[in-house]
Design a protein around this motif. Structure first.
Motif, short mmCIF file in Angstrom:
data_model
loop_
_atom_site.label_atom_id
_atom_site.label_comp_id
_atom_site.label_asym_id
_atom_site.label_seq_id
_atom_site.Cartn_x
_atom_site.Cartn_y
_atom_site.Cartn_z
N ILE A 132 145.49 32.91 8.05
CA ILE A 132 145.18 32.10 6.89
C ILE A 132 143.70 31.75 6.96
CG2 ILE A 132 145.62 29.91 5.74
CD1 ILE A 132 148.48 30.08 6.81
N ALA A 133 142.99 32.06 5.91
CA ALA A 133 141.55 31.79 5.88
C ALA A 133 141.31 30.30 5.78
CB ALA A 133 140.90 32.50 4.70
N ALA A 134 140.30 29.86 6.46
CA ALA A 134 139.93 28.45 6.43
C ALA A 134 138.56 28.34 5.76
CB ALA A 134 139.87 27.91 7.84
N PRO A 135 138.23 27.15 5.31
CA PRO A 135 136.89 26.98 4.75
C PRO A 135 135.82 27.31 5.79
CG PRO A 135 138.29 25.09 4.26
CD PRO A 135 139.03 25.94 5.24
N VAL A 136 134.74 27.91 5.32
CA VAL A 136 133.62 28.27 6.19
C VAL A 136 132.40 27.50 5.72
CG1 VAL A 136 132.11 30.15 6.96
CG2 VAL A 136 134.56 30.58 6.61
N THR A 137 131.64 26.95 6.66
CA THR A 137 130.42 26.22 6.34
C THR A 137 129.23 27.14 6.53
OG1 THR A 137 131.39 24.11 7.01
CG2 THR A 137 128.98 24.23 6.94
N TYR A 138 128.39 27.20 5.51
CA TYR A 138 127.17 28.02 5.53
C TYR A 138 125.98 27.07 5.50
CZ TYR A 138 130.41 31.66 4.15
OH TYR A 138 131.46 32.54 4.11
N GLN A 139 125.12 27.17 6.50
CA GLN A 139 123.89 26.37 6.52
C GLN A 139 122.86 27.08 5.66
OE1 GLN A 139 124.14 23.50 8.29
NE2 GLN A 139 122.25 22.86 7.34
N LEU A 140 122.24 26.36 4.73
CA LEU A 140 121.23 26.98 3.87
C LEU A 140 120.03 27.40 4.69
CD1 LEU A 140 121.29 24.84 0.63
CD2 LEU A 140 122.65 26.84 1.25
N ASP A 141 119.52 28.57 4.40
CA ASP A 141 118.35 29.11 5.08
C ASP A 141 117.12 28.63 4.32
OD1 ASP A 141 116.23 30.60 6.04
OD2 ASP A 141 117.30 32.51 6.01
N PRO A 142 116.32 27.72 4.91
CA PRO A 142 115.18 27.18 4.18
C PRO A 142 114.08 28.21 3.89
CG PRO A 142 115.15 26.43 6.46
CD PRO A 142 116.44 27.18 6.25
N THR A 143 114.11 29.35 4.56
CA THR A 143 113.12 30.38 4.28
C THR A 143 113.58 31.35 3.19
OG1 THR A 143 113.92 31.88 6.02
CG2 THR A 143 112.23 30.27 6.64
N LEU A 183 116.14 24.91 -14.53
CA LEU A 183 116.21 24.89 -13.08
C LEU A 183 116.81 26.20 -12.61
CD1 LEU A 183 116.07 23.35 -10.35
CD2 LEU A 183 118.34 22.45 -10.89
N ARG A 184 116.13 26.86 -11.69
CA ARG A 184 116.63 28.10 -11.10
C ARG A 184 116.66 27.92 -9.60
NH1 ARG A 184 116.53 32.05 -14.93
NH2 ARG A 184 115.19 31.68 -16.70
N ILE A 185 117.72 28.38 -8.98
CA ILE A 185 117.81 28.27 -7.51
C ILE A 185 118.23 29.61 -6.95
CG2 ILE A 185 118.79 27.06 -5.55
CD1 ILE A 185 119.47 24.75 -7.46
N GLN A 186 117.38 30.17 -6.10
CA GLN A 186 117.79 31.31 -5.29
C GLN A 186 118.14 30.72 -3.94
OE1 GLN A 186 113.92 33.20 -5.62
NE2 GLN A 186 113.73 33.15 -3.39
N VAL A 187 119.31 31.08 -3.43
CA VAL A 187 119.81 30.42 -2.23
C VAL A 187 120.51 31.43 -1.32
CG1 VAL A 187 121.95 29.75 -3.41
CG2 VAL A 187 121.22 28.49 -1.39
N GLU A 188 120.31 31.26 -0.04
CA GLU A 188 121.02 32.04 0.96
C GLU A 188 121.48 31.11 2.07
OE1 GLU A 188 118.93 35.51 2.39
OE2 GLU A 188 118.36 36.10 0.36
N GLY A 189 122.66 31.38 2.61
CA GLY A 189 123.19 30.58 3.70
C GLY A 189 123.92 31.45 4.69
N VAL A 190 123.86 31.06 5.96
CA VAL A 190 124.48 31.81 7.05
C VAL A 190 125.67 31.00 7.59
CG1 VAL A 190 124.11 32.81 9.33
CG2 VAL A 190 122.27 32.86 7.64
N ALA A 191 126.79 31.68 7.81
CA ALA A 191 127.97 31.02 8.35
C ALA A 191 127.67 30.42 9.70
CB ALA A 191 129.13 32.03 8.46
N GLN A 192 128.15 29.19 9.89
CA GLN A 192 127.97 28.51 11.17
C GLN A 192 128.84 29.15 12.23
OE1 GLN A 192 125.59 25.65 11.53
NE2 GLN A 192 125.12 27.17 9.98
N GLU A 193 128.38 29.10 13.46
CA GLU A 193 129.17 29.68 14.57
C GLU A 193 130.31 28.77 14.94
OE1 GLU A 193 126.73 32.22 17.39
OE2 GLU A 193 125.36 30.59 16.93
#
Length: 188
Positions: free
Chosen positions: A16-27, A178-188
């Protein structure tokens, strides 16, 4: 024997999939904006410093977004305009050093959200702002070996609603894109 079959069936069942937290990449995350300049031209700027996270539950098709923007990082590409924007007549950075957006990912189609519904806090005022998700995609990050998700979102708000009416007597339109380009990496 029945116990062995039950254990085998449970082991073979999909997790069962659980929620995943992605930290936004400030770069790789840049809120940008477009605002009228007396009906003559459109001024464009961005914010160079952001932080936040996205919590995504793909199975349940829901998620949350929490983004903080460092208003002092405003960048029009012109030093004199950056300095003017930080003054009390516009962003008033001394009193309101950050802006936040907190919202929910909604309207999932083919596993991807189509809108972000939430509240923008800017200049000490909080108002609802809905953003359209133009694109959303998750891939394995080639170097970090964790999931990377990214999106491009857009929406419009009235800056006068946030107490930012600089230029209004001179005919400046108050709507801001307002425009937002966003990327985030899953937390370990």
């Amino acid at each position: 024997m029945k116990a062995c079959l039950l254990i085998a069936a449970v082991a073979a069942a999909p997790a069962i999939a659980a929620p995943v937290t992605y930290q936004l990449d400030p770069t790789h995350t840049y809120p940008s904006f477009e605002a009228d300049h007396m009906g003559v031209s459109v001024w464009r700027g961005k914010f160079n410093k952001t932080s936040g996270q996205v919590v995504l539950d793909k199975a349940a098709q829901k998620g949350t977004v929490d983004v903080t923007v460092d208003i002092d990082s405003v960048d029009f590409g012109l030093d004199i305009m950056n300095a003017e924007a930080k003054k009390p007549t516009l962003f008033d950075v001394a009193r309101f050093p950050t802006a936040t957006y907190k919202g929910r990912l909604e309207g999932f189609t083919n596993g991807a959200p189509t809108q972000l519904v939430g509240d923008l806090t800017l200049h000490g005022v909080t108002k609802p702002v809905t953003l359209k998700v133009n694109s959303f995609k998750c891939i394995p990050h080639p170097m970090l070996k964790r999931e990377l998700c990214g999106a491009d979102v857009v929406g419009t708000f009235n800056r006068d609603d946030f107490g930012m009416d600089a230029g209004k007597p001179y005919g400046f339109r108050m709507d801001v894109t307002l425009r937002i380009q966003v990327e985030g990496v899953a937390q370990e």
